[in-house]
Design an enzyme around this catalytic site. Structure first.
Site, PDB file in Angstrom:
ATOM      1  N   LYS A   1     -10.488  13.066  28.409  1.00  0.00           N
ATOM      2  CA  LYS A   1     -11.592  12.876  27.464  1.00  0.00           C
ATOM      3  C   LYS A   1     -12.930  13.306  28.079  1.00  0.00           C
ATOM      4  O   LYS A   1     -13.273  12.862  29.175  1.00  0.00           O
ATOM      5  CB  LYS A   1     -11.656  11.420  26.994  1.00  0.00           C
ATOM      6  CG  LYS A   1     -10.515  11.104  26.035  1.00  0.00           C
ATOM      7  CD  LYS A   1     -10.663   9.750  25.377  1.00  0.00           C
ATOM      8  CE  LYS A   1      -9.510   9.531  24.408  1.00  0.00           C
ATOM      9  NZ  LYS A   1      -9.440   8.166  23.918  1.00  0.00           N
ATOM     10  N   GLY A   2     -13.637  14.152  27.372  1.00  0.00           N
ATOM     11  CA  GLY A   2     -14.954  14.601  27.829  1.00  0.00           C
ATOM     12  C   GLY A   2     -14.888  15.682  28.901  1.00  0.00           C
ATOM     13  O   GLY A   2     -15.909  16.192  29.339  1.00  0.00           O
TER      14      GLY A   2
ATOM     15  N   LYS B   1     -20.249  17.776  31.910  1.00  0.00           N
ATOM     16  CA  LYS B   1     -20.646  16.373  32.064  1.00  0.00           C
ATOM     17  C   LYS B   1     -19.894  15.818  33.276  1.00  0.00           C
ATOM     18  O   LYS B   1     -18.729  16.187  33.448  1.00  0.00           O
ATOM     19  CB  LYS B   1     -20.264  15.563  30.812  1.00  0.00           C
ATOM     20  CG  LYS B   1     -20.941  16.037  29.531  1.00  0.00           C
ATOM     21  CD  LYS B   1     -20.318  15.387  28.298  1.00  0.00           C
ATOM     22  CE  LYS B   1     -20.909  15.948  27.017  1.00  0.00           C
ATOM     23  NZ  LYS B   1     -20.292  15.419  25.790  1.00  0.00           N
TER      24      LYS B   1
ATOM     25  N   ASN C   1     -14.945  24.649  20.619  1.00  0.00           N
ATOM     26  CA  ASN C   1     -14.554  24.649  19.202  1.00  0.00           C
ATOM     27  C   ASN C   1     -15.490  23.802  18.333  1.00  0.00           C
ATOM     28  O   ASN C   1     -15.230  23.643  17.129  1.00  0.00           O
ATOM     29  CB  ASN C   1     -13.133  24.093  19.058  1.00  0.00           C
ATOM     30  CG  ASN C   1     -12.083  25.003  19.698  1.00  0.00           C
ATOM     31  OD1 ASN C   1     -11.908  26.131  19.275  1.00  0.00           O
ATOM     32  ND2 ASN C   1     -11.420  24.524  20.741  1.00  0.00           N
TER      33      ASN C   1
ATOM     34  N   SER D   1     -21.784  18.659  22.844  1.00  0.00           N
ATOM     35  CA  SER D   1     -20.334  18.599  23.069  1.00  0.00           C
ATOM     36  C   SER D   1     -19.883  19.598  24.125  1.00  0.00           C
ATOM     37  O   SER D   1     -20.448  20.684  24.251  1.00  0.00           O
ATOM     38  CB  SER D   1     -19.619  18.913  21.741  1.00  0.00           C
ATOM     39  OG  SER D   1     -18.248  19.115  21.954  1.00  0.00           O
ATOM     40  N   ALA D   2     -18.827  19.211  24.860  1.00  0.00           N
ATOM     41  CA  ALA D   2     -18.229  20.120  25.854  1.00  0.00           C
ATOM     42  C   ALA D   2     -17.314  21.135  25.198  1.00  0.00           C
ATOM     43  O   ALA D   2     -16.880  22.092  25.829  1.00  0.00           O
ATOM     44  CB  ALA D   2     -17.432  19.302  26.868  1.00  0.00           C
ATOM     45  N   SER D   3     -17.005  20.938  23.920  1.00  0.00           N
ATOM     46  CA  SER D   3     -15.981  21.757  23.269  1.00  0.00           C
ATOM     47  C   SER D   3     -16.507  23.109  22.796  1.00  0.00           C
ATOM     48  O   SER D   3     -17.545  23.199  22.148  1.00  0.00           O
ATOM     49  CB  SER D   3     -15.406  21.006  22.067  1.00  0.00           C
ATOM     50  OG  SER D   3     -14.550  21.863  21.343  1.00  0.00           O
TER      51      SER D   3
ATOM     52  N   ASP E   1     -22.240  13.196  20.932  1.00  0.00           N
ATOM     53  CA  ASP E   1     -21.019  13.856  21.375  1.00  0.00           C
ATOM     54  C   ASP E   1     -20.162  14.013  20.115  1.00  0.00           C
ATOM     55  O   ASP E   1     -20.365  13.288  19.132  1.00  0.00           O
ATOM     56  CB  ASP E   1     -20.330  12.966  22.416  1.00  0.00           C
ATOM     57  CG  ASP E   1     -18.967  13.487  22.806  1.00  0.00           C
ATOM     58  OD1 ASP E   1     -18.860  14.679  23.126  1.00  0.00           O
ATOM     59  OD2 ASP E   1     -17.994  12.695  22.773  1.00  0.00           O
ATOM     60  N   LEU E   2     -19.219  14.945  20.126  1.00  0.00           N
ATOM     61  CA  LEU E   2     -18.412  15.157  18.911  1.00  0.00           C
ATOM     62  C   LEU E   2     -17.060  14.430  18.995  1.00  0.00           C
ATOM     63  O   LEU E   2     -16.789  13.500  18.228  1.00  0.00           O
ATOM     64  CB  LEU E   2     -18.188  16.662  18.700  1.00  0.00           C
ATOM     65  CG  LEU E   2     -17.334  17.042  17.495  1.00  0.00           C
ATOM     66  CD1 LEU E   2     -18.038  16.717  16.179  1.00  0.00           C
ATOM     67  CD2 LEU E   2     -17.004  18.548  17.528  1.00  0.00           C
ATOM     68  N   ASP E   3     -16.215  14.885  19.946  1.00  0.00           N
ATOM     69  CA  ASP E   3     -14.856  14.364  20.056  1.00  0.00           C
ATOM     70  C   ASP E   3     -14.884  12.891  20.465  1.00  0.00           C
ATOM     71  O   ASP E   3     -15.384  12.546  21.534  1.00  0.00           O
ATOM     72  CB  ASP E   3     -14.072  15.156  21.115  1.00  0.00           C
ATOM     73  CG  ASP E   3     -13.871  16.623  20.724  1.00  0.00           C
ATOM     74  OD1 ASP E   3     -13.681  16.892  19.534  1.00  0.00           O
ATOM     75  OD2 ASP E   3     -13.910  17.483  21.621  1.00  0.00           O
TER      76      ASP E   3
ATOM     77  N   GLU F   1     -21.973   8.457  23.132  1.00  0.00           N
ATOM     78  CA  GLU F   1     -20.880   9.021  23.947  1.00  0.00           C
ATOM     79  C   GLU F   1     -19.682   8.088  24.054  1.00  0.00           C
ATOM     80  O   GLU F   1     -19.860   6.871  24.180  1.00  0.00           O
ATOM     81  CB  GLU F   1     -21.400   9.238  25.372  1.00  0.00           C
ATOM     82  CG  GLU F   1     -21.669  10.658  25.760  1.00  0.00           C
ATOM     83  CD  GLU F   1     -20.453  11.579  25.796  1.00  0.00           C
ATOM     84  OE1 GLU F   1     -19.300  11.107  25.763  1.00  0.00           O
ATOM     85  OE2 GLU F   1     -20.664  12.793  25.875  1.00  0.00           O
ATOM     86  N   ASP F   2     -18.468   8.681  24.052  1.00  0.00           N
ATOM     87  CA  ASP F   2     -17.260   7.869  24.222  1.00  0.00           C
ATOM     88  C   ASP F   2     -16.596   8.076  25.583  1.00  0.00           C
ATOM     89  O   ASP F   2     -15.606   7.412  25.878  1.00  0.00           O
ATOM     90  CB  ASP F   2     -16.214   8.201  23.136  1.00  0.00           C
ATOM     91  CG  ASP F   2     -15.593   9.567  23.345  1.00  0.00           C
ATOM     92  OD1 ASP F   2     -16.359  10.523  23.605  1.00  0.00           O
ATOM     93  OD2 ASP F   2     -14.362   9.680  23.280  1.00  0.00           O
TER      94      ASP F   2
ATOM     95  N   THR G   1     -10.668  13.965  17.551  1.00  0.00           N
ATOM     96  CA  THR G   1      -9.873  15.163  17.865  1.00  0.00           C
ATOM     97  C   THR G   1      -8.998  14.951  19.093  1.00  0.00           C
ATOM     98  O   THR G   1      -8.151  15.796  19.381  1.00  0.00           O
ATOM     99  CB  THR G   1     -10.802  16.372  18.103  1.00  0.00           C
ATOM    100  OG1 THR G   1     -11.918  15.891  18.807  1.00  0.00           O
ATOM    101  CG2 THR G   1     -11.228  17.006  16.812  1.00  0.00           C
TER     102      THR G   1
ATOM    103  N   ARG H   1     -12.090  22.357  29.108  1.00  0.00           N
ATOM    104  CA  ARG H   1     -10.719  22.861  28.898  1.00  0.00           C
ATOM    105  C   ARG H   1     -10.031  23.184  30.219  1.00  0.00           C
ATOM    106  O   ARG H   1      -8.909  22.751  30.472  1.00  0.00           O
ATOM    107  CB  ARG H   1     -10.778  24.114  28.017  1.00  0.00           C
ATOM    108  CG  ARG H   1      -9.410  24.542  27.513  1.00  0.00           C
ATOM    109  CD  ARG H   1      -9.521  25.796  26.654  1.00  0.00           C
ATOM    110  NE  ARG H   1     -10.485  25.637  25.576  1.00  0.00           N
ATOM    111  CZ  ARG H   1     -10.940  26.623  24.808  1.00  0.00           C
ATOM    112  NH1 ARG H   1     -10.494  27.851  25.002  1.00  0.00           N
ATOM    113  NH2 ARG H   1     -11.840  26.399  23.858  1.00  0.00           N
TER     114      ARG H   1
HETATM  115  C1  BG6 Z   1     -14.428  17.579  24.844  1.00  0.00           C
HETATM  116  C2  BG6 Z   1     -13.128  16.796  24.760  1.00  0.00           C
HETATM  117  O1  BG6 Z   1     -15.270  17.231  23.787  1.00  0.00           O
HETATM  118  O2  BG6 Z   1     -14.167  18.979  24.773  1.00  0.00           O
HETATM  119  C3  BG6 Z   1     -12.163  17.271  25.842  1.00  0.00           C
HETATM  120  O3  BG6 Z   1     -13.399  15.412  24.917  1.00  0.00           O
HETATM  121  C4  BG6 Z   1     -11.969  18.786  25.726  1.00  0.00           C
HETATM  122  O4  BG6 Z   1     -10.943  16.588  25.714  1.00  0.00           O
HETATM  123  C5  BG6 Z   1     -13.317  19.485  25.807  1.00  0.00           C
HETATM  124  O5  BG6 Z   1     -11.111  19.250  26.766  1.00  0.00           O
HETATM  125  C6  BG6 Z   1     -13.207  21.006  25.673  1.00  0.00           C
HETATM  126  O6  BG6 Z   1     -12.752  21.324  24.386  1.00  0.00           O
HETATM  127  P1  BG6 Z   1     -12.323  22.767  23.902  1.00  0.00           P
HETATM  128  O7  BG6 Z   1     -12.271  22.643  22.410  1.00  0.00           O
HETATM  129  O8  BG6 Z   1     -13.417  23.726  24.345  1.00  0.00           O
HETATM  130  O9  BG6 Z   1     -11.025  23.103  24.531  1.00  0.00           O
HETATM  131 MG    MG Z   2     -16.118  12.606  23.523  1.00  0.00          MG
END
Ligand code: BG6
Ligand code: MG
Length: 215
Positions: free
Chosen positions: A46-47, A146, A119, A115-117, A10-12, A170-171, A18, A50
Protein backbone atom coordinates in the site's frame (compact mmCIF):
# COMPACT_ATOMS: atom_id res chain seq x y z
CA UNK A 1 -4.55 27.76 14.69
CA UNK A 2 -3.56 27.55 11.04
CA UNK A 3 -5.93 28.55 8.27
CA UNK A 4 -6.58 25.58 6.02
CA UNK A 5 -6.68 26.63 2.38
CA UNK A 6 -6.31 23.27 0.66
CA UNK A 7 -6.87 19.54 1.03
CA UNK A 8 -4.67 17.02 -0.76
CA UNK A 9 -6.08 13.52 -1.15
CA UNK A 10 -4.29 10.28 -1.72
CA UNK A 11 -6.37 8.19 -4.14
CA UNK A 12 -5.98 4.45 -3.50
CA UNK A 13 -7.52 3.62 -0.10
CA UNK A 14 -8.84 7.12 0.58
CA UNK A 15 -11.17 7.96 -2.30
CA UNK A 16 -11.51 4.51 -3.86
CA UNK A 17 -10.58 0.96 -2.88
CA UNK A 18 -8.24 -0.06 -5.69
CA UNK A 19 -6.05 -2.11 -3.31
CA UNK A 20 -8.22 -5.14 -4.09
CA UNK A 21 -7.46 -4.83 -7.82
CA UNK A 22 -3.74 -4.31 -7.20
CA UNK A 23 -3.89 -7.44 -5.04
CA UNK A 24 -5.59 -9.59 -7.70
CA UNK A 25 -3.11 -8.51 -10.37
CA UNK A 26 -0.03 -9.06 -8.15
CA UNK A 27 -1.40 -12.43 -7.03
CA UNK A 28 -1.83 -13.48 -10.65
CA UNK A 29 1.81 -12.59 -11.34
CA UNK A 30 2.99 -14.42 -8.20
CA UNK A 31 0.99 -17.51 -9.18
CA UNK A 32 2.45 -17.36 -12.71
CA UNK A 33 5.91 -17.31 -11.14
CA UNK A 34 5.02 -20.30 -8.94
CA UNK A 35 4.30 -18.88 -5.49
CA UNK A 36 1.34 -17.58 -3.52
CA UNK A 37 0.69 -14.02 -2.42
CA UNK A 38 -1.70 -13.41 0.48
CA UNK A 39 -3.97 -10.50 1.44
CA UNK A 40 -1.73 -10.05 4.46
CA UNK A 41 1.36 -9.67 2.20
CA UNK A 42 -0.58 -7.13 0.13
CA UNK A 43 -0.57 -4.70 3.11
CA UNK A 44 3.14 -4.16 2.45
CA UNK A 45 2.40 -2.77 -1.02
CA UNK A 46 0.00 0.00 0.00
CA UNK A 47 1.32 3.41 -1.01
CA UNK A 48 4.42 1.80 -2.53
CA UNK A 49 5.36 2.49 -6.19
CA UNK A 50 4.86 -0.16 -8.88
CA UNK A 51 8.50 -1.19 -9.16
CA UNK A 52 9.07 -1.17 -5.38
CA UNK A 53 5.92 -3.31 -5.03
CA UNK A 54 7.38 -5.79 -7.52
CA UNK A 55 10.64 -5.93 -5.57
CA UNK A 56 8.70 -6.74 -2.37
CA UNK A 57 6.67 -9.41 -4.22
CA UNK A 58 9.82 -11.06 -5.59
CA UNK A 59 11.42 -10.95 -2.14
CA UNK A 60 8.37 -12.81 -0.77
CA UNK A 61 8.71 -15.41 -3.55
CA UNK A 62 12.47 -15.64 -3.00
CA UNK A 63 13.16 -14.91 -6.69
CA UNK A 64 15.77 -12.74 -8.41
CA UNK A 65 15.51 -11.27 -11.92
CA UNK A 66 17.33 -8.77 -14.13
CA UNK A 67 16.01 -5.21 -14.36
CA UNK A 68 14.80 -5.91 -17.89
CA UNK A 69 12.81 -8.96 -16.74
CA UNK A 70 11.40 -6.94 -13.85
CA UNK A 71 10.12 -4.25 -16.23
CA UNK A 72 8.35 -6.94 -18.26
CA UNK A 73 6.70 -8.30 -15.09
CA UNK A 74 5.66 -4.81 -13.95
CA UNK A 75 4.09 -4.18 -17.39
CA UNK A 76 2.29 -7.51 -17.27
CA UNK A 77 0.87 -6.78 -13.81
CA UNK A 78 -0.21 -3.32 -14.96
CA UNK A 79 -2.06 -4.68 -18.00
CA UNK A 80 -4.03 -7.03 -15.70
CA UNK A 81 -4.62 -4.20 -13.23
CA UNK A 82 -5.95 -1.90 -15.97
CA UNK A 83 -8.41 -4.60 -17.03
CA UNK A 84 -10.02 -4.17 -13.58
CA UNK A 85 -9.91 -0.37 -13.79
CA UNK A 86 -11.55 -0.49 -17.21
CA UNK A 87 -14.62 -1.89 -15.47
CA UNK A 88 -14.73 0.65 -12.61
CA UNK A 89 -17.79 2.89 -12.20
CA UNK A 90 -18.63 6.00 -10.09
CA UNK A 91 -20.39 3.65 -7.59
CA UNK A 92 -16.95 2.71 -6.33
CA UNK A 93 -16.20 6.12 -4.80
CA UNK A 94 -15.84 5.41 -1.07
CA UNK A 95 -18.61 6.53 1.34
CA UNK A 96 -18.49 10.14 2.49
CA UNK A 97 -16.04 11.37 -0.15
CA UNK A 98 -18.53 13.31 -2.27
CA UNK A 99 -20.25 14.91 0.75
CA UNK A 100 -16.91 16.09 2.09
CA UNK A 101 -15.80 17.40 -1.33
CA UNK A 102 -19.06 19.35 -1.48
CA UNK A 103 -18.37 20.95 1.89
CA UNK A 104 -14.85 21.93 0.81
CA UNK A 105 -16.05 23.48 -2.45
CA UNK A 106 -18.78 25.44 -0.68
CA UNK A 107 -16.14 27.04 1.58
CA UNK A 108 -13.66 27.68 -1.24
CA UNK A 109 -11.08 25.19 0.05
CA UNK A 110 -8.89 24.05 -2.87
CA UNK A 111 -8.47 20.37 -3.67
CA UNK A 112 -5.57 18.39 -5.13
CA UNK A 113 -4.83 14.74 -5.66
CA UNK A 114 -1.47 13.38 -4.45
CA UNK A 115 -1.07 9.78 -5.63
CA UNK A 116 1.84 7.44 -6.36
CA UNK A 117 -0.20 5.75 -9.09
CA UNK A 118 0.56 6.28 -12.76
CA UNK A 119 -3.07 5.22 -13.38
CA UNK A 120 -4.56 7.93 -11.13
CA UNK A 121 -5.78 10.17 -13.98
CA UNK A 122 -7.52 7.26 -15.68
CA UNK A 123 -9.13 6.09 -12.41
CA UNK A 124 -10.45 9.61 -11.68
CA UNK A 125 -12.00 9.59 -15.13
CA UNK A 126 -13.62 6.17 -14.63
CA UNK A 127 -15.16 7.16 -11.27
CA UNK A 128 -16.16 10.57 -12.60
CA UNK A 129 -14.16 12.66 -10.11
CA UNK A 130 -11.74 14.54 -12.37
CA UNK A 131 -13.70 17.80 -12.22
CA UNK A 132 -13.44 18.04 -8.42
CA UNK A 133 -9.67 18.52 -8.38
CA UNK A 134 -7.97 21.86 -9.00
CA UNK A 135 -4.63 20.08 -9.47
CA UNK A 136 -3.55 16.46 -9.88
CA UNK A 137 -0.14 15.03 -8.97
CA UNK A 138 0.24 11.37 -9.92
CA UNK A 139 3.02 8.83 -10.35
CA UNK A 140 3.88 10.23 -13.79
CA UNK A 141 4.87 13.59 -12.24
CA UNK A 142 7.04 12.48 -9.32
CA UNK A 143 10.60 11.21 -9.13
CA UNK A 144 10.67 10.29 -5.44
CA UNK A 145 8.34 7.87 -3.68
CA UNK A 146 6.48 8.55 -0.39
CA UNK A 147 7.69 9.08 2.40
CA UNK A 148 9.53 11.71 0.36
CA UNK A 149 7.33 14.85 0.52
CA UNK A 150 7.70 15.59 -3.23
CA UNK A 151 4.19 14.52 -4.26
CA UNK A 152 2.48 16.76 -1.68
CA UNK A 153 4.85 19.72 -2.13
CA UNK A 154 4.11 19.63 -5.88
CA UNK A 155 0.40 19.59 -4.99
CA UNK A 156 0.72 22.67 -2.76
CA UNK A 157 2.76 24.46 -5.43
CA UNK A 158 0.18 23.61 -8.10
CA UNK A 159 -2.57 25.05 -5.88
CA UNK A 160 -0.44 28.08 -5.01
CA UNK A 161 -0.74 27.57 -1.23
CA UNK A 162 1.88 27.15 1.51
CA UNK A 163 2.51 23.65 2.91
CA UNK A 164 1.27 24.62 6.39
CA UNK A 165 -2.06 25.65 4.84
CA UNK A 166 -2.65 22.10 3.53
CA UNK A 167 -4.23 19.00 5.04
CA UNK A 168 -3.34 15.62 3.55
CA UNK A 169 -5.64 12.57 3.69
CA UNK A 170 -3.67 9.32 3.64
CA UNK A 171 -4.22 5.60 4.30
CA UNK A 172 -0.57 4.46 4.09
CA UNK A 173 2.10 4.88 6.74
CA UNK A 174 4.62 6.10 4.13
CA UNK A 175 2.02 8.64 2.96
CA UNK A 176 1.44 10.00 6.46
CA UNK A 177 5.21 10.39 6.82
CA UNK A 178 5.38 12.15 3.44
CA UNK A 179 2.75 14.66 4.61
CA UNK A 180 4.62 15.32 7.85
CA UNK A 181 7.89 15.65 5.92
CA UNK A 182 6.13 18.25 3.74
CA UNK A 183 5.20 20.27 6.85
CA UNK A 184 1.48 19.60 6.34
CA UNK A 185 -1.32 18.47 8.61
CA UNK A 186 -2.37 14.90 8.09
CA UNK A 187 -5.58 12.98 8.62
CA UNK A 188 -5.00 9.23 8.63
CA UNK A 189 -7.66 7.06 7.00
CA UNK A 190 -7.73 3.60 8.55
CA UNK A 191 -6.13 2.11 11.61
CA UNK A 192 -4.59 4.38 14.27
CA UNK A 193 -2.16 1.62 15.27
CA UNK A 194 -0.55 2.00 11.81
CA UNK A 195 -1.17 5.71 11.19
CA UNK A 196 -0.37 7.03 14.66
CA UNK A 197 1.88 9.80 13.33
CA UNK A 198 -1.12 11.57 11.73
CA UNK A 199 -2.78 14.51 13.56
CA UNK A 200 -5.80 12.25 13.95
CA UNK A 201 -7.14 9.07 12.38
CA UNK A 202 -10.66 8.29 11.12
CA UNK A 203 -11.96 5.05 9.57
CA UNK A 204 -13.05 6.75 6.33
CA UNK A 205 -14.09 10.09 4.80
CA UNK A 206 -17.67 9.38 5.99
CA UNK A 207 -16.38 10.48 9.43
CA UNK A 208 -14.88 13.72 8.10
CA UNK A 209 -16.33 17.22 8.26
CA UNK A 210 -15.07 20.79 7.90
CA UNK A 211 -15.39 21.36 11.67
CA UNK A 212 -12.70 18.75 12.25
CA UNK A 213 -10.21 20.77 10.23
CA UNK A 214 -9.30 23.03 13.12
CA UNK A 215 -5.82 22.25 14.37
C1 BG6 B 1 -0.42 3.61 -4.88
C2 BG6 B 1 -0.92 2.27 -4.36
O1 BG6 B 1 -1.44 4.57 -4.81
O2 BG6 B 1 -0.01 3.49 -6.24
C3 BG6 B 1 0.15 1.20 -4.56
O3 BG6 B 1 -1.25 2.39 -2.99
C4 BG6 B 1 0.57 1.17 -6.03
O4 BG6 B 1 -0.34 -0.04 -4.14
C5 BG6 B 1 1.04 2.55 -6.47
O5 BG6 B 1 1.61 0.21 -6.22
C6 BG6 B 1 1.46 2.60 -7.94
O6 BG6 B 1 0.34 2.37 -8.74
P1 BG6 B 1 0.36 2.15 -10.31
O7 BG6 B 1 -1.07 2.31 -10.72
O8 BG6 B 1 1.24 3.25 -10.89
O9 BG6 B 1 0.93 0.81 -10.58
MG1 MG C 1 -3.27 5.02 -0.49
Amino acid sequence: MAIIKACIFDLDGVVVDTAKYHYLAWKRLANDLGFDFTVHDNERLKGVSRIDSLNILLEIGGLTFTNEEKLTFADKKNSWYTEYIDKMTPDEVLPGALDFFDQLKSKGVKMALGSASKNAGYILQKINLTHWFDFVVDGTKTAKAKPDPEVFLLGAKGLNVAPNECVVFEDAEAGVEAAINAGMYCVGIGNSAVLGKANFVIPGLFEMSLEKLVF
